[in-house]
Write an enzyme that holds these catalytic residues in place. Sequence first.
Site, PDB file in Angstrom:
ATOM      1  N   ASP A 419       0.818  -1.204  -0.111  1.00 33.44           N
ATOM      2  CA  ASP A 419      -0.095   0.097  -0.064  1.00 33.44           C
ATOM      3  C   ASP A 419       0.757   1.226  -0.153  1.00 33.44           C
ATOM      4  O   ASP A 419       2.078   1.118   0.330  1.00 33.44           O
ATOM      5  CB  ASP A 419      -0.896  -0.278   1.232  1.00 33.44           C
ATOM      6  CG  ASP A 419      -1.991   1.233   1.668  1.00 33.44           C
ATOM      7  OD1 ASP A 419      -2.098   1.415   0.505  1.00 33.44           O
ATOM      8  OD2 ASP A 419      -1.833   1.670   2.667  1.00 33.44           O
ATOM      9  N   LYS A 420       0.414   2.219  -0.473  1.00 30.25           N
ATOM     10  CA  LYS A 420       1.478   3.618  -0.278  1.00 30.25           C
ATOM     11  C   LYS A 420       1.250   4.308   0.931  1.00 30.25           C
ATOM     12  O   LYS A 420       2.169   4.610   1.422  1.00 30.25           O
ATOM     13  CB  LYS A 420       0.990   4.666  -1.485  1.00 30.25           C
ATOM     14  CG  LYS A 420       2.096   5.442  -1.875  1.00 30.25           C
ATOM     15  CD  LYS A 420       1.652   6.363  -2.876  1.00 30.25           C
ATOM     16  CE  LYS A 420       0.628   7.330  -2.844  1.00 30.25           C
ATOM     17  NZ  LYS A 420       1.011   8.390  -1.789  1.00 30.25           N
ATOM     18  N   THR A 421      -0.122   4.814   1.101  1.00 30.25           N
ATOM     19  CA  THR A 421      -0.318   5.864   2.134  1.00 30.25           C
ATOM     20  C   THR A 421      -0.171   4.835   3.588  1.00 30.25           C
ATOM     21  O   THR A 421      -0.880   3.846   3.687  1.00 30.25           O
ATOM     22  CB  THR A 421      -1.593   6.461   2.123  1.00 30.25           C
ATOM     23  OG1 THR A 421      -1.792   6.914   0.838  1.00 30.25           O
ATOM     24  CG2 THR A 421      -1.750   7.420   3.199  1.00 30.25           C
ATOM     25  N   PHE A 559     -17.340   9.866   4.220  1.00 28.40           N
ATOM     26  CA  PHE A 559     -16.275   9.454   3.204  1.00 28.40           C
ATOM     27  C   PHE A 559     -16.536   8.208   3.057  1.00 28.40           C
ATOM     28  O   PHE A 559     -16.870   7.148   3.889  1.00 28.40           O
ATOM     29  CB  PHE A 559     -15.005   9.906   3.873  1.00 28.40           C
ATOM     30  CG  PHE A 559     -13.896   9.455   2.631  1.00 28.40           C
ATOM     31  CD1 PHE A 559     -13.586  10.432   1.731  1.00 28.40           C
ATOM     32  CD2 PHE A 559     -13.497   8.287   2.758  1.00 28.40           C
ATOM     33  CE1 PHE A 559     -12.471   9.911   0.737  1.00 28.40           C
ATOM     34  CE2 PHE A 559     -12.383   7.994   2.039  1.00 28.40           C
ATOM     35  CZ  PHE A 559     -11.748   8.640   1.105  1.00 28.40           C
ATOM     36  N   ARG A 613      -0.486  15.032  -1.734  1.00 32.59           N
ATOM     37  CA  ARG A 613      -1.833  14.432  -1.826  1.00 32.59           C
ATOM     38  C   ARG A 613      -2.825  15.792  -2.152  1.00 32.59           C
ATOM     39  O   ARG A 613      -2.658  16.708  -1.490  1.00 32.59           O
ATOM     40  CB  ARG A 613      -2.211  13.832  -0.547  1.00 32.59           C
ATOM     41  CG  ARG A 613      -1.765  12.658  -0.347  1.00 32.59           C
ATOM     42  CD  ARG A 613      -1.676  12.162   1.113  1.00 32.59           C
ATOM     43  NE  ARG A 613      -2.897  11.698   1.488  1.00 32.59           N
ATOM     44  CZ  ARG A 613      -3.466  10.292   1.302  1.00 32.59           C
ATOM     45  NH1 ARG A 613      -2.395   9.643   1.146  1.00 32.59           N
ATOM     46  NH2 ARG A 613      -4.544   9.963   1.732  1.00 32.59           N
ATOM     47  N   LYS A 810      -7.279  -4.470  -5.091  1.00 32.47           N
ATOM     48  CA  LYS A 810      -6.058  -4.879  -4.556  1.00 32.47           C
ATOM     49  C   LYS A 810      -6.032  -6.293  -4.569  1.00 32.47           C
ATOM     50  O   LYS A 810      -4.946  -7.051  -4.854  1.00 32.47           O
ATOM     51  CB  LYS A 810      -5.846  -4.295  -3.240  1.00 32.47           C
ATOM     52  CG  LYS A 810      -5.887  -2.723  -3.524  1.00 32.47           C
ATOM     53  CD  LYS A 810      -5.501  -1.941  -1.828  1.00 32.47           C
ATOM     54  CE  LYS A 810      -4.830  -0.622  -1.903  1.00 32.47           C
ATOM     55  NZ  LYS A 810      -4.599  -0.047  -0.681  1.00 32.47           N
TER      56      LYS A 810
END
Lengths: 1140, 370
Positions: A419-421, A559, A613, A810
């Site tokens: 994952d990135k974040t 969200f 971001r 993913k």
Amino acid sequence: MCTKRSGWVRLLYYRYLYPCTGEENWVDSRTVYIGHREPPPGTEAYIPQRFPDNRIVSSKYTFWNFVPKNLFEQFRRIANFYFLIIFLVQLIIDTPTSPITSGLPLFFVITVTAIKQGYEDWLRHKADNAVNQCPVHIIQHGKVVRKQSHKLRVGDIVLVKEDETFPCDLILLSTSRDDGTCFVTTASLDGESSHKTYYAVQDTKSFNTEQELDTLRATIECEQPQPDLYKFVGRINIYQERDEPIARPLGSENVLLRGATLKNTEYVYAVAIYTGMETKMALNYQSKSQKRSAVEKSMNAFLIVYLCILLSKALINTVLKYVWQANPNRDEPWYNEKTESERQRHLIRAFTDFLAFMVLFNYIIPVSMYVTVEMQKFLGSYFITWDEEMFDDEIGEGALVNTSDLNEELGQVEYIFTDKTGTLTENNMEFIECCVDGHVYVPHAICNGQILPGALGIDMIDSSPGPDGKEHEELFFRALCLCHTVQVKEEETVDGIKRGIHQGKGTSFYISSSPDEVALVEGMKRLGFTYLRLKDNHMEILNREDEIERFELLEVLNFDSVRRRMSVIVRSGTGELYLFCKGADSSIFPRVISGKVEQVRARVEHNAVEGLRTLCVAYKLLTFEEYQDICQLLETAKLALQERDKKLAEAYDAIERDFILLGATAVEDRLQDKAADTIESLHKAGMKVWVLTGDKMETAAATCYASKLFRRSTQILELTTKRTEEQNLHDVLFDLSRTVLRQHGSLTRDTFSGLSNEFQDYGLIIDGATLTAVMKPDQDGSTGNYKEIFLEICRNCSAVLCCRMAPLQKAQIVKLIKFSKEHPITLAIGDGANDVSMILEAHVGIGIMGKEGRQAARNSDYAIPKFKHLKKMLLVHGHYYYIRIAELVQYFFYKNVCFIFPQFLYQFFCGFSQQPLYDTAYLTLYNISFTSLPILLYSLIEQHINMDILKRDPSLYRDIAKNSLLRWRIFIYWTFLGVFDAVVFFFGAYFLFDNTTFTSNGQMFGNWTFGTLVFTVLVFTVTLKLALDTHYWTWINHFVIWGSLLFYVVFSLLWGGIIWPFLNYQRMYYVFMQMLSSGPAWLCIILLITVSLLPDVVKKVMCRALWPTTTERIQTKRKCLNVEQSTIFMLSQTSSSISF
Amino acid sequence: VMASGYSAKEEDGHHSGALGPAGGAAVRSRKPDNTAFKQQRLPAWQPILTAGTVLPAFFIIGLLFIPIGIGLYVTSNNIRELQIDYTGTESSSPCFACSQNYSWNMTTPCVCSVSFSLDQPFESNVFMYYGLSNFYQNHRRYVKSRDDSQLNGNLNSLKEPSKECEPYRTNDGKPIAPCGAIANSLFNDTLALYYNDPNGTETQIQLVKRGIAWWTDKHVKFRNPVGDDSNLTAIFQGTAKPVNWQKPVYELDSDPENNGFINEDLIVWMRTAALPTFRKLYRIIEKNSSTSPTLPRGNYTLKITYNYPVRSFEGRKRMILSTISWMGGKNPFLGIAYITVGSICFFLGVVLLIIHHKYGSRSSSADLTH
């Protein structure tokens, strides 16, 4: 609140009139009568349903069923079952070895396991009792009654006080706070220690005394329990005098989960809906599907080979026995007559003979291997938790091992999906700038309180905006101050994301589950707009003029990662209705109808390339009618019991459109410490690293460059929507594959070293939409093999970036690679809830104990504090575990071939009569005690290369790739080595015994001395073989290796030294001592050990000298260095003492 | 493997129990100990098998093994051994007649004599063996067909022998002592050796029948049952003799120290041989004087009381005379094996030396610059 009664009533009527409509399936829901009070007659039939009580049963066994149930569980394992069968065969038929030889080890294994499981279960019982008996407060007839927790029933109204833990899943009715909210920490459920706000049902929040609650008549209809912690669908029907009941939707914000703790709220009243084993917490602790490692698969394959060998050995011997016995004088010579029963039943006898041979040779599949492997895994995993280098001081935690079954798989990883974040990056957001209508604002202060030079709070980069711009600017700031779910936390420090907002008295923090939001709200504060608090449903903002502005919060459209945006609807002080929305550019731009889209887009792209971001902010003004429609739309969706999510999504989609663009923000997420170094090492180790992120392409690509996933020299191949818009997918794919394959073709011809950097390496970028297109099953013939082409391209790229990924995608990617034709070993690493699916899917799932809660860590196989720890985890621990277990498996088979093959050979010399070569004690103890500890210790602490070298030189990882130490070639080598050694043992002893004596007093030795001689050579050889393989001799190794040899000698002396009264035979009496009293026996033992070990030593030395592997080169090199060091740095070494 | 339990008490919400060491808040909350063991940094000796390190070992093994092998080989060659097959299957054999008409219940023993000559004298103590071929003493049914506790003098086992002895457990309702197939098939040929003096007289050579069994067997493992009566005959009252025996166990020898279960011939026989061709120590011919050899050069006659049938299973019977060295009887195997292994090691040492010089230095230097 707006009045939408009519709508509700209509809906309810609809349901009453058409109860059988398939829209909502009521079988899947339950009705809870609050306080067990019947609803007023006539409204609905009172059907009390039966629910389990609140007893938590985590224990598996009871006192009575422990023995049968545990035995049943244990014998379900194929290995245990096999040994049970062998044992039973021994009991039933006349077999060469006594049932003790297999019964004792089996009994030992079963008992130890049973004791362990029994103890664990006892602990669970104790914990259960403690939980079940802890007091809870229940409201009965307007009074508070204390009860034991397990007596709690669905429908009871429960009083929970501050800092108490909820005893079951509850619907919040009312709280001590006027606004009907309460704060809860779910740290024990998902690890998020931040306080979350839960809401009481609006219509019951006034019922906040016992007496009032006693008058409440309501029912709750909700879905049947399901494990998702974040989902709940239900509705409450409140009956008032003669009125139609009021129905209100219930969502996860109304549900207090068992295990969570009440904070900062004096008390709450809530009604139990799910109890005992039906609570979400209990449902969540169901065992995950078990993952099996590649080593385990190889082991099973080897076992099957050995089973075949065993069967064929038994079969060969049975056939030969009958051939040999065809002559009656051999079958039954005068000196050795059969009993009457032995003479009968010829066919059955052949079968029992076969079984007897099976029993005789059954030790070739050792019961102890399973035990040793399990112990190795269990004990070995402690080294991960103990590792100090993987301890993070900041969060005060080290690595966690959730399953020890996959230790060695860490040494086999070929693909890493990260994952990135929060994984590659810190997830520690910092507001960098914002852009309103193309004008850029940079706050002058960095979060830590350092002030950058700059007179004013705002730095105008572009020309100052006109009055219209000014208005937009302030609207933008207000939007950011309002459109979020941040809470303000005063005084008391919390563990979550905390930033001080110094407001004169006391300290306050912004808390949110999303670090971006905190960064944004804080950025706004530095730009002059301070969000103060949410009070009485009004959000308060301190504006630049130090005036407090109040906005009534009407709706929050939360969200979610699919929509990738959130909205709020607020009513300003002047009564205007605003809808503010912030979200990813891709989800905002298509919904924008006016605003300076081009300028903002340019700025967003610019920022994204910088690796920031970005979020876009838009708004729209609502008329009252529009707002009412929205309300209705939302309520309808929220009230739905089935498919609520889908309906909500539809509603959101309808609401969030026709925006006016305000601007964009940029937040920086810094790379984690040593992330680039780690990725570089992993690359060198031959692993392919894929980054799967939900972020936009430019941001993600910038992170990839920063983390050295892509180098400047990497040729980037794009497979994105942008490209597929120009060309069709088919052509793009073929183009790319042609590019890659051309390179690949030349590569195989020119360079074979694999390590050279000269050839072009490729990086692929693909986005979610294109991926969906690629993965789509074929509609017409031509698209059928997209998947294959895509895989082919991926295979030739050293790094792949997948952006704009939904969580499920993913997992899809991981699955795609996992089941591609090479079946590579995959590892997924992530920190957030959105990574859980891929963590569960991959062969090895690693969770980062991140800021986005603990879900990833909880669902992972291993959890580490930081991404950088992955390096040591794989390169050092994984590597060690792999070589350890590989040797363990091979050695176990080897030593049992050595053990049993002489027994097989002996059958040719004893008339195939199943006469065992060794004494029963030796047969039993060989695997249990004589040869068990050295290999167990080896498999725990062997280090063929120093840790530091493994870390420094990642390419060593390639040496063990593809399960290289457990290939068939190596397995066959070990097996043949075992057969060779067995032949040496047997025929060495045979020629020594061949029709002569070897004592100096002329006396003769018998068959037991023969067996003991073979066995002595055997024990010494296999132990010394392991000693030769040991590269890391600590004092423990010395102790165990020499100790187990000594133990063998002492045991043999003792075993042969006494007439054992409980034995009905004394065949071993003085056999060992007599053997040792003979000189030639000693010479023979020495000779046979030498001969047995010689080929392996020669092979090792030759291979090392002529065809050294990288590992061996490093070992040799280090040895040379060590020699130098020891001479040159003698003094310095003595000064640096090593703690022991 | 992982159990699926959980404990609601735990604050961190992780699996407890189960196999993984994850549980226990105590482990997590504090920093792991910085001990050498836990950090896998125990001081260690790290040997590597390279041509360089193995070379000396190979040469040393070569240099040690070859002399040992030569020594063993020479010793083995110096041992005198003579084997005489008296089975009597060939019609020319002196025992042909005895071997042909044979039955267990013969009243008059069949005696045959075999003449042989020694070309060289046997100097030291000579050991006389009988050898049997194709006799499966190591057959499973045979090996277990005994009762060690009966042989150890246990009175209960005397009256009630172990089931393992079947079908040689009882005879006519009486327990057999000693029971079992092994005892039943006790070798019962009598061998006597005569020296034919050149002057025509035939002198019997003194054969010692003590010291042929292991000391521990004779004194500990095998014991006569002890009853009220010291008389063996009385103690064995109520037992039957093994079917194939001519005399009961208490009449095996006149010497009370060699009678009953502690008869050394019986003890020797009861130690089952490892292989189907075996020899067993029968008698010892002790050296009388230091000047004359035990068995001087000359002609001898072996007189056999032929009782033991081997024809039915195509067995052979031999009488072996052998001198004994410190390494036992004649067996060239060890010597040859030692010489061979020593030579191979030496040869390998040379090969490794070449490899070490050619490759070893090259690769290590290349690595160092690398």
